[in-house]
Design an enzyme around this catalytic site. Structure first.
Site, PDB file in Angstrom:
ATOM      1  N   ARG B  28       0.832  -1.216   0.000  1.00 19.68           N
ATOM      2  CA  ARG B  28       0.000   0.000   0.000  1.00 19.68           C
ATOM      3  C   ARG B  28       0.869   1.272   0.000  1.00 19.68           C
ATOM      4  NH1 ARG B  28      -4.153  -0.495   4.623  1.00 19.68           N
ATOM      5  NH2 ARG B  28      -4.323  -2.677   4.052  1.00 19.68           N
ATOM      6  N   ARG B  32      -2.877   6.543   1.533  1.00 22.07           N
ATOM      7  CA  ARG B  32      -3.362   7.720   2.246  1.00 22.07           C
ATOM      8  C   ARG B  32      -2.356   8.403   3.153  1.00 22.07           C
ATOM      9  NH1 ARG B  32      -8.400   6.824   5.576  1.00 22.07           N
ATOM     10  NH2 ARG B  32      -8.053   4.582   5.437  1.00 22.07           N
ATOM     11  N   ARG B  41      -6.614  11.832  -4.906  1.00 23.98           N
ATOM     12  CA  ARG B  41      -7.875  11.176  -4.583  1.00 23.98           C
ATOM     13  C   ARG B  41      -9.007  12.204  -4.474  1.00 23.98           C
ATOM     14  NH1 ARG B  41     -10.230   6.954  -0.530  1.00 23.98           N
ATOM     15  NH2 ARG B  41     -12.353   7.679  -0.734  1.00 23.98           N
ATOM     16  N   ASP B  78      -7.863  -1.642  -6.981  1.00 25.78           N
ATOM     17  CA  ASP B  78      -8.583  -2.220  -5.861  1.00 25.78           C
ATOM     18  C   ASP B  78      -8.504  -3.742  -5.959  1.00 25.78           C
ATOM     19  OD1 ASP B  78     -10.379  -1.667  -3.557  1.00 25.78           O
ATOM     20  OD2 ASP B  78     -11.664  -3.029  -4.689  1.00 25.78           O
ATOM     21  N   TYR B 155     -15.791 -11.435   0.071  1.00 25.51           N
ATOM     22  CA  TYR B 155     -16.574 -10.205  -0.114  1.00 25.51           C
ATOM     23  C   TYR B 155     -17.808 -10.455  -0.975  1.00 25.51           C
ATOM     24  CZ  TYR B 155     -12.677  -7.518   1.815  1.00 25.51           C
ATOM     25  OH  TYR B 155     -11.722  -7.003   2.642  1.00 25.51           O
TER      26      TYR B 155
END
Lengths: 355, 355
Positions: B28, B32, B41, B78, B155
């Protein structure tokens, strides 16, 4: 004077003595999956009110025993009673986890902490233990419990639940002496708490190290296991607790079972991510094992529950020293009828296994 | 025609060939914790818009490489692009995790699924790969990736994130044939997706099995590892992907490394809950290892970061086949300056270790 014990399967299994079948209890067996629990909780108004009223705590402790042929009761309480008694201001926001108004962050915060008075701030827990023992009337043994020093410290330093409890981890790395002072006072508090529960009538003691598995191997040893071992040593040194079996359970710490077995405990809890056969090899006959059905199995169907329960029993095999349990707490979505299926299958197949 | 590679440390380490120092990248790494990521973003409007616009995905993929001397880039995307392309209707509610409008619950739901067309529904991913390769200009290799069949199924069946993904687990227990049909189509989709990424220019491929560690040992083998091995076999059988190293990463599955090493992959990711020395023994020289600093270390201080990074390097030792990484993704709270400290220390100490 408490009544003599009518069902000692659980205690015998913890001592690795032969039993007629495998004893079973279920982590969080007094909980939200039971409608009668939800009713009592609604009457209490809040989780804390429920945990702090001895007669209500007694009521919910006994509820699962009315339904299922469980072989042990466990005190209904919260794992964060000790930090609450230390004055950190515990609350449960609606739909959120626990929160502390005054988290522990600095050396001054740690210096302010003292071992709580078990006959004052935590008297409600001991009152609950005494009441439950009386109401149990010798049916099954009562387990007392505490959160582990590491797990209590996780919440105290973070101030709330967390995915990684990085605030406490950073304290361990940046100022290990401070982290050790915190964990030492927690170990002394946990020991005093469990000794008081033993004096009040608990017949076995369990330490829940919910977050030990978040640590790498070296920090697990230094900051989690070391302080659980300190607790066990203190329990062995006190006349009230000396003869009580102690169960340690670190979720996600299957790779550390061999070291944990050297802590002086009687048994280790095992989560569902390893085979009990491997766990038995790891502990080499030093301790009993408690576990380890995947809690999600209870959300499948009766045939699956029976088959998976037998697989757990087969994995341990026909040896003394197995207490059947889930690998983690039962979840609120479970149909109580599924718990009955599980308990009955464990007793039936446990008996057949010995035949 | 893409530029020749200027830094092949990462690929050499995956092939277990000697390198001048230990290569490092960070799971990652485009994320963020970087203010420039948050700016892009915000411009994109949403996470999905960011992931689906090749030029924006390219921009954030390259951002960490501008700051740090990382040895690999990883496609920004993703993990749920495949189920989205299958028509399940992926969205991200504000402050919540991913959600599917049409979860997969029944045999009819599974029967409706088809391997997505890589040149249609997933073309935006391949466009991003081509663009990133061009913009990288041979600086470092580009890693393509996918979620594992098991993790995608978690998911898809639950319809959202979960603590235990008990809905899919129940499907595996109650109707294993149905679960296998679902996992088989996912394995074929993941293979096609990774082959297409290879054809578009990816130079290594990684499979993220984020939720494999929620399974007990037998279900892990049957429902997670088996389908990752199917993916690896398909990659080995295709000319585009045949020569690309494949990395498998099952978080919380440290006890299964030996079996995973037999899957045909080039390397295994290792989380931070075990020592790399033990992981090396488990895989017996069959694969390279990638990991495994506790991500929480990046929230401590520079001295701690350097010390803990050296401990990871020492645990692996002076052997070929180590790619340094965190044991899980970097978290948003991390100070980017701490990543620089880490990258520089890994390169400096990795060099010293070989000296």
């Amino acid at each position: 004077m408490n009544a003599p014990l009518k069902n000692d399967r659980f205690l015998r299994a913890l001592r690795r003595e032969p039993t007629d079948t495998t004893p079973i209890w279920v982590m969080r067996q007094a909980g939200r999956y039971l409608p009668e629990y939800r009713a009592t909780r609604a009457r209490a108004g809040s989780f804390m009110a429920l945990a702090q009223a001895p007669e209500l705590a007694c009521e919910v402790t006994l509820q699962p025993l009315e339904r299922f042929a469980l072989d042990a009761a466990i005190l209904f309480s919260d794992i964060l009673t000790i930090p609450d008694a230390m004055g950190l201001g515990l609350s449960f926001a609606q739909g959120e986890g626990p929160q502390f108004a005054r988290p522990v962050r600095s050396a001054a915060d740690v210096a302010r902490l003292a071992v709580p008075d078990m006959d004052a701030e935590l008297r409600y827990v001991m009152d609950a233990v005494r009441l439950i023992r009386r109401e149990l009337d010798g049916r099954v043994p009562l387990i007392g419990f505490s959160g582990s020093p590491w797990t209590l410290a996780c919440y105290m330093v973070e101030g709330q639940g967390s995915r990684d409890f990085a605030t406490l981890k950073a304290m361990c790395w940046n100022d290990p002496a401070l982290a050790r002072r915190l964990l030492d006072i927690l170990a002394r508090s946990v020991a005093a708490y469990l000794i008081a529960q033993a004096a009040a009538g608990a017949q076995a003691l369990m330490v829940f190290d919910t977050w030990g598995g978040l640590l790498g191997p070296a920090p697990f040893r230094e900051f989690s296991l070391r302080y659980m071992a300190q607790v066990v040593a203190a329990l062995k040194a006190d006349a009230h607790s000396r003869d009580l079996p102690v169960i340690l359970f670190s979720k996600g710490a299957g790779m550390h079972l061999a070291e944990m077995a050297d802590s002086g405990c009687a048994a280790l809890g095992v989560d569902w991510t390893m085979d009990l056969a491997d766990a038995r090899r790891a502990v080499a006959g030093k301790v009993a094992l408690q576990g380890n059905l995947d809690p999600a199995v209870l959300r499948s169907n009766p045939d699956t529950i029976r088959r998976e329960a037998r697989a757990v029993l087969d994995s341990y095999g026909n040896h003394p020293g197995h207490v059947f349990n889930l690998g983690h707490g039962i979840t609120p979505e479970v149909d109580p009828a599924h718990v009955e299926v599980l308990v009955d299958e464990v007793h039936a197949y446990g008996r057949a296994l010995r035949g």
